[in-house]
Scaffold this motif. Structure first.
Motif, PDB file in Angstrom:
ATOM      1  N   VAL A   1      92.074  18.101  71.444  1.00 50.72           N
ATOM      2  CA  VAL A   1      92.461  16.742  71.854  1.00 50.72           C
ATOM      3  C   VAL A   1      91.923  15.669  70.910  1.00 50.72           C
ATOM      4  N   PRO A   2      90.636  15.689  70.507  1.00 52.03           N
ATOM      5  CA  PRO A   2      90.162  14.623  69.598  1.00 52.03           C
ATOM      6  C   PRO A   2      90.914  14.594  68.262  1.00 52.03           C
ATOM      7  N   LEU A   3      91.225  15.777  67.717  1.00 55.77           N
ATOM      8  CA  LEU A   3      91.954  15.827  66.442  1.00 55.77           C
ATOM      9  C   LEU A   3      93.385  15.333  66.610  1.00 55.77           C
ATOM     10  N   ILE A   4      94.031  15.720  67.713  1.00 55.99           N
ATOM     11  CA  ILE A   4      95.411  15.300  67.963  1.00 55.99           C
ATOM     12  C   ILE A   4      95.462  13.802  68.257  1.00 55.99           C
ATOM     13  N   GLU A   5      94.448  13.303  68.950  1.00 57.47           N
ATOM     14  CA  GLU A   5      94.360  11.868  69.242  1.00 57.47           C
ATOM     15  C   GLU A   5      94.410  11.054  67.961  1.00 57.47           C
TER      16      GLU A   5
ATOM     17  N   LEU B   1      87.119  26.497  65.170  1.00 58.73           N
ATOM     18  CA  LEU B   1      86.435  26.490  63.873  1.00 58.73           C
ATOM     19  C   LEU B   1      87.457  26.386  62.748  1.00 58.73           C
ATOM     20  N   LEU B   2      88.558  27.113  62.896  1.00 56.62           N
ATOM     21  CA  LEU B   2      89.633  27.049  61.909  1.00 56.62           C
ATOM     22  C   LEU B   2      90.229  25.648  61.857  1.00 56.62           C
ATOM     23  N   ALA B   3      90.396  25.023  63.031  1.00 52.33           N
ATOM     24  CA  ALA B   3      90.976  23.675  63.096  1.00 52.33           C
ATOM     25  C   ALA B   3      90.090  22.651  62.410  1.00 52.33           C
ATOM     26  N   GLU B   4      88.775  22.820  62.527  1.00 57.08           N
ATOM     27  CA  GLU B   4      87.850  21.874  61.885  1.00 57.08           C
ATOM     28  C   GLU B   4      87.976  21.888  60.368  1.00 57.08           C
ATOM     29  N   HIS B   5      88.306  23.050  59.799  1.00 57.92           N
ATOM     30  CA  HIS B   5      88.372  23.175  58.338  1.00 57.92           C
ATOM     31  C   HIS B   5      89.791  23.024  57.784  1.00 57.92           C
TER      32      HIS B   5
ATOM     33  N   PHE C   1      97.984  11.526  65.922  1.00 53.52           N
ATOM     34  CA  PHE C   1      99.163  10.850  66.466  1.00 53.52           C
ATOM     35  C   PHE C   1      98.880   9.410  66.887  1.00 53.52           C
ATOM     36  N   SER C   2      97.637   8.967  66.671  1.00 53.13           N
ATOM     37  CA  SER C   2      97.235   7.590  67.016  1.00 53.13           C
ATOM     38  C   SER C   2      97.548   7.272  68.480  1.00 53.13           C
ATOM     39  N   VAL C   3      97.143   8.165  69.363  1.00 52.20           N
ATOM     40  CA  VAL C   3      97.313   7.942  70.809  1.00 52.20           C
ATOM     41  C   VAL C   3      95.937   7.928  71.456  1.00 52.20           C
ATOM     42  N   GLN C   4      95.876   7.389  72.667  1.00 55.41           N
ATOM     43  CA  GLN C   4      94.624   7.367  73.393  1.00 55.41           C
ATOM     44  C   GLN C   4      94.263   8.785  73.849  1.00 55.41           C
ATOM     45  N   VAL C   5      92.971   9.004  74.073  1.00 54.64           N
ATOM     46  CA  VAL C   5      92.519  10.327  74.463  1.00 54.64           C
ATOM     47  C   VAL C   5      93.135  10.752  75.798  1.00 54.64           C
ATOM     48  N   ALA C   6      93.339   9.803  76.711  1.00 51.79           N
ATOM     49  CA  ALA C   6      93.941  10.130  78.007  1.00 51.79           C
ATOM     50  C   ALA C   6      95.381  10.608  77.828  1.00 51.79           C
ATOM     51  N   VAL C   7      96.061  10.054  76.830  1.00 50.70           N
ATOM     52  CA  VAL C   7      97.438  10.477  76.547  1.00 50.70           C
ATOM     53  C   VAL C   7      97.436  11.851  75.886  1.00 50.70           C
ATOM     54  N   ALA C   8      96.560  12.049  74.908  1.00 56.12           N
ATOM     55  CA  ALA C   8      96.485  13.342  74.228  1.00 56.12           C
ATOM     56  C   ALA C   8      96.136  14.456  75.204  1.00 56.12           C
TER      57      ALA C   8
END
Length: 401
Positions: A30-34, A153-157, A37-44
Motif C-alpha cells: 500500500v505505501p508504494l502504491i500510494e 523484499l523484492l518490491a523494495e528493490h 498512483f498519488s492517492v491517499q493511503v485510505a484509497v490505496a
C-alpha cells in the motif's frame, strides 16, 4: 499398499502458495502504491478490500454455477484468471483498473482454492484425503508466511510490480504443471444452482460454517491486534514483533502440514473440538505469558498459529464428506473460505471497538479466547448431533432387517 500423494496435489499447492502471497502482500504494498498512483493511503488500502470482497462474496457465486462435469476446466480457468489478473495488476497505470484487476484476482483465487481442495480430495485415495487437503492449506500458509516477506523484499528493490509478477509467475508454473499432470476429475451428481444454495439450510453445514466463522473471529481477528498487546509495557513492551509474527506463521505452516495424518485417523468433528479448545487456551494464557516474558509469549503464539491454520483441514474435509455426494462439495468449501474472511473482518472490527472503548489490552486476547470457547461449545453440539444421527441410522437399519 499405501498410495503416495499424487503429483497434482503438490502442483495445486504451488498455486495455493501464490494465492497465500496475493492475499496478504497487497497490504504491504500500500505505501508504494500510494506514492506510485498519488492517492491517499485510505484509497490505496481499498485494493485489499476489493480482493477480499471478491474472494469472499464473488467466488461462492461462481462455484455455484460451475457444472459438476467441468471441475477440471473450472479449476484451470480460475487459476488462469488469477495469473492474468496479477500480471495485469503489475502493468496497469490507472488506479481504477488496478482496483478491477485486484477484484478479478480475488474471484480467481477463491474459485481456485475451493475447486483445488475438492480436486485434491478427488484424485487422492480415501485414506489420503486429509493429507491432500493439508498439503493445499500448508501451501497457502507457506505463501503467507514465507512468500509475503520475500515478495515485499523484492518490491523494495525492484518496485511494487515485482511482487505481483512473482505471484503471477508461480501461478503460471502451477497452471502449466496442472495442464500436464491433473487428471480428469470424476464428476459428482449434477445439482441445479438453486439446489446448491439450499445447502445453507442444512443444519450440519451451518454448524461447520459457524465454527469456522468463530475460529476466524478469534484467531485472525486477534492477529490484527498482536502489536498493541505486546507493545503494552505490562505485556513485554516489545518494540518490534517481527519475531513473534514469524513464530505465529511458522506455527501455522507446521500445523497445516502435521494435521493431515490426524484427519485421516481421528474423526473430523472430534479433531475440530480439540483444535478449538487449544486455540481458546492459547489465546487466554497469552497475556499472562507475555506479562512474565515476551519470549515465553512465543509458546502460546506458536500454538495459536498452528491450530488456527490447521483447523480448516478437518473442516473442509468434513464438508466434502457431507456434500460431495450431493454435488455441492466445492461450494461448501467456498462458503467455508468466505466464513474465514468474514470472521477476520468481524474480529478486527470487534477488537477495534475494544480499543475505542479504551479497554485494557488483555481484553483483546481474553475476548478472542472467549469466542474460541463459544466455537468449542458449538462443536460439542455438532458432535452430539452426529452421534444422534449415527444412532438413528443404526436403529433404522436394524428395523429394516
Amino acid at each position: 499398499m499405501t498410495r503416495t500423494t499424487p503429483a497434482a496435489v503438490y502442483l495445486i499447492a504451488i498455486g495455493a502458495f501464490a494465492l497465500g502471497m496475493a492475499s496478504y502482500v497487497t497490504a504491504g504494498l500500500v505505501p508504494l502504491i500510494e506514492r506510485a498512483f498519488s492517492v491517499q493511503v485510505a484509497v490505496a488500502a481499498q485494493l485489499v478490500t476489493a480482493f477480499t470482497l471478491a474472494y469472499g462474496i464473488g467466488s461462492p457465486l461462481f462455484v455455484a454455477v460451475l457444472p459438476a462435469r467441468r471441475q477440471r476446466f473450472g479449476l484451470m480457468c480460475a487459476l488462469g484468471l488469477f495469473v492474468l489478473a496479477n500480471a495485469a495488476s503489475a502493468m496497469v497505470d490507472d488506479f481504477a483498473l488496478l482496483l478491477l484487476c485486484r477484484a478479478l484476482a480475488g474471484i480467481g483465487a477463491g474459485v481456485y482454492l475451493a475447486t483445488g481442495i475438492a480436486a485434491s480430495a478427488a484424485v487422492s485415495a480415501p485414506a489420503q484425503r486429509g493429507k491432500a487437503i493439508a498439503v493445499i492449506m500448508g501451501g497457502m500458509a507457506s505463501g503467507t508466511v514465507l512468500g509475503v516477506p520475500l515478495s515485499l523484499l523484492l518490491a523494495e528493490h525492484m518496485g511494487w510490480q515485482a511482487a505481483l509478477w512473482l505471484v503471477a509467475l508461480l501461478g503460471a508454473l502451477a497452471w502449466f504443471g496442472l495442464l500436464l499432470k491433473l487428471p480428469a476429475i470424476p464428476a459428482g451428481p449434477q445439482a441445479a444452482p438453486g439446489r446448491k444454495l439450499a445447502l445453507l439450510a442444512e443444519r450440519k453445514v451451518l454448524l461447520v460454517l459457524m465454527v469456522s466463522l468463530l475460529a476466524a473471529v478469534a484467531s485472525l481477528g486477534m492477529y490484527t491486534f498482536m502489536v498493541p498487546l505486546l507493545a503494552d509495557p505490562a505485556y513485554g513492551a516489545v518494540g518490534n514483533i517481527t519475531a513473534h509474527l514469524w513464530v505465529w506463521g511458522l506455527g501455522g505452516v507446521l500445523g497445516s502440514f502435521l494435521v493431515g495424518p490426524l484427519v485421516d485417523r481421528l474423526k473430523g468433528p472430534l479433531l475440530t473440538l480439540l483444535i478449538m479448545l487449544v486455540l481458546a487456551v492459547s489465546l487466554l494464557v497469552l497475556p499472562m505469558a507475555a506479562s512474565i516474558s515476551p519470549w515465553l509469549a512465543m509458546l502460546p503464539i506458536a500454538l495459536w498459529g498452528a491450530v488456527g491454520w490447521a483447523l480448516q483441514v478437518p473442516q473442509n474435509n468434513e464438508l466434502l464428506a457431507m456434500r460431495d455426494a450431493k454435488g455441492d462439495g466445492n461450494l461448501a468449501v467456498a462458503l467455508n473460505e468466505s466464513a474465514l474472511y468474514l470472521g477476520s473482518a468481524l474480529g478486527a472490527a470487534a477488537g477495534g471497538l475494544l480499543l475505542l472503548w479504551q479497554m485494557p489490552n488483555w481484553t483483546l486476547a481474553a475476548s478472542a479466547g472467549a469466542v474460541a470457547l463459544l466455537g468449542a461449545a458449538l462443536q460439542i453440539l455438532n458432535l452430539q448431533e452426529g452421534r444422534a444421527h449415527a444412532c438413528a441410522d443404526v436403529l433404522e437399519s436394524s428395523g429394516r432387517r
